[in-house]
Enzyme design. Structure first.
Site, mmCIF file in Angstrom:
data_model
loop_
_atom_site.group_PDB
_atom_site.id
_atom_site.type_symbol
_atom_site.label_atom_id
_atom_site.label_comp_id
_atom_site.label_asym_id
_atom_site.label_seq_id
_atom_site.Cartn_x
_atom_site.Cartn_y
_atom_site.Cartn_z
ATOM 1 N N HIS A 176 38.390 36.799 42.376
ATOM 2 C CA HIS A 176 38.739 37.986 41.477
ATOM 3 C C HIS A 176 39.968 37.610 40.919
ATOM 4 O O HIS A 176 41.032 36.873 41.862
ATOM 5 C CB HIS A 176 38.776 39.402 42.444
ATOM 6 C CG HIS A 176 39.894 39.518 41.243
ATOM 7 N ND1 HIS A 176 39.244 40.192 39.931
ATOM 8 C CD2 HIS A 176 40.854 40.617 41.349
ATOM 9 C CE1 HIS A 176 40.658 40.606 39.517
ATOM 10 N NE2 HIS A 176 41.123 41.180 40.157
ATOM 11 N N ASN A 210 44.159 39.668 33.778
ATOM 12 C CA ASN A 210 43.382 40.564 35.475
ATOM 13 C C ASN A 210 41.900 41.374 34.210
ATOM 14 O O ASN A 210 42.691 42.170 33.779
ATOM 15 C CB ASN A 210 44.193 41.520 36.354
ATOM 16 C CG ASN A 210 43.704 42.225 36.892
ATOM 17 O OD1 ASN A 210 41.821 41.825 37.256
ATOM 18 N ND2 ASN A 210 43.659 42.239 38.477
ATOM 19 N N CYS A 253 38.567 46.829 40.471
ATOM 20 C CA CYS A 253 38.156 45.209 40.682
ATOM 21 C C CYS A 253 36.972 44.230 41.483
ATOM 22 O O CYS A 253 36.529 42.926 41.168
ATOM 23 C CB CYS A 253 39.484 43.656 40.312
ATOM 24 S SG CYS A 253 40.919 44.710 39.675
#
Ligand code: ACO
Length: 358
Positions: free
Chosen positions: A285, A315, A145
């Site tokens: 994030h 996510n 990520c």
């Protein structure tokens, strides 16, 4: 294509307060060779999947998912869509946003953990379909990520060293490759793509500073172990679903994510010579709401200075930071002159942070 100082940036976010005497009063004054973020775009698949729909696949509930993660919905790519389709759509949006043509791009860096195919990389597919010519294009694969912010740091260096205009893409089609029967992981993720054009431009959104780091000793805590040379694909392993099994020690990932995203934030602020009080908005994030809240508390910030959209998209891996940045801008949460801090963490473990001045 040679660097042209008169090129277009993002017109409606161009900073107007950094000339003449104003410059003296600005924390982290502009570098003599500023590198700009010259265009920003995203792509979101149409299909919205609710938490209740997950109960058809695994033993879970809307209440569990919302309480533990803050996620309400996520986007799921259509059967006919693949990673390069998502990446291409975001890339075209970023080019249009900065009023660029494909021929204006000198290089592509694409961050993904869910590539179009194993070999070659997804960037090669995007290059051909975007029509940018035979410029260098490559993936940051497996960077988790943190991939987009890592790629932004690389693009900034390329622009600084060589005057290149670099297209940076963060794209994930995580729902295609994950195990829809593993409730520990499947409910967390969503599909999306985000892209940015990075290059030398004194008038654009400036990338003031960037930082990145890796701790490879934690690689076993988060990732997909089967499918490479260490645990090659076999019929038995595919039958067991190991090729799509995400190994994740949730609580350790949680702790590391909070600690690394906070530390990276402080590091990039120190590099830029500014304090967290100077930052108008943090765009982290979007892993889950509890992680975002813990980072916010560590940075000692009120709710309104940390951007959150994980409730809508889940996510989205390396797409999450450009998607959040784009949405923050779209919602008018960023004003000209604002310092905006990006911070990200993911498998590797990798982490990265960047400071932008709009
Ligand atoms: N629905 C219902 N129950 C579930 C589900 C689900 N979807 N998933 C797990 N459970 C169960 C487990 O089986 C376990 O049950 P057990 O106690 O009977 O064994 C229990 O819930 C686990 O509960 P907790 O350990 O208390 O869960 P926790 O509060 O730690 O939350 C979570 C789990 C959400 C994974 C949390 O650890 C977390 O957010 N970690 C970070 C993970 C992450 O963000 N990963 C994304 C990639 S990395 C990144 O982006 C930074």
């Amino acid at each position: 294509m040679p660097y042209n100082p008169n090129r277009k940036g993002i017109p409606h976010t161009r900073a107007v307060t950094h000339q003449g005497e104003d410059e003296v009063d600005q924390p982290g004054t502009r570098s003599p060779h500023p590198i700009g973020l010259l265009g920003l775009g995203v792509y979101l698949p149409e299909r919205v999947m609710t938490n209740d729909e997950w109960t058809e696949y695994v033993d879970t509930s809307d209440e569990w998912i919302v309480t533990r993660t803050g996620i309400h919905t996520r986007r799921i790519a259509g059967d006919e869509e693949s990673t390069a389709d998502l990446a291409l759509a975001a890339a075209r949006a970023a080019l249009a946003d900065g009023a660029f043509e494909p021929a204006d791009i000198d290089e592509i860096v694409l961050a993904t953990d869910t590539p179009e195919v194993f070999i070659p990389d997804t960037a090669a597919y995007v290059q051909t379909r975007l029509g940018v010519g035979h410029i260098p294009c490559y993936d940051l694969g497996g960077s988790g990520c943190a991939g987009f912010v890592l790629a932004l740091d690389i693009a900034r260096s390329r622009a600084l060293a060589d005057g290149r205009r670099v297209l940076v893409i963060g794209v994930e089609l995580l729902t295609r490759l994950m195990d829809w029967e593993d409730r520990n992981t499947c409910v967390l993720f969503g599909d999306a793509a985000g892209a940015a054009v990075v290059g030398p431009d004194p008038g654009a959104v400036e990338i003031v500073a960037a930082t990145a780091g890796t701790d490879g000793s934690k690689s076993h805590i988060l990732g997909v172990e089967a499918g490479g040379t260490r645990v090659p694909t076999t019929v038995e392993r595919v039958e067991q679903g190991l090729h799509k099994h995400v190994v994740m020690r949730g609580r350790e990932v949680f702790r590391e994510a909070v600690s690394r995203m906070s530390a990276a934030s402080h590091q990039v602020l120190e590099k830029a010579g500014v304090s967290i009080d100077d930052v108008a908005l943090v765009v982290p994030h979007q892993a889950n709401l509890r992680i975002l809240d813990a980072v916010r508390k560590r940075l000692n910030l009120p709710d309104e200075r940390v951007f959150v959209n994980v409730h809508k998209y889940g996510n989205t891996g390396s797409a999450s930071v450009p998607l959040a940045l784009w949405e923050a801008r779209d919602q008018g949460r960023i004003k000209p002159g604002d310092l905006v801090l990006l911070t990200a963490f993911g498998a590797g473990f990798h982490w990265a942070a960047a400071l932008l001045r709009f």
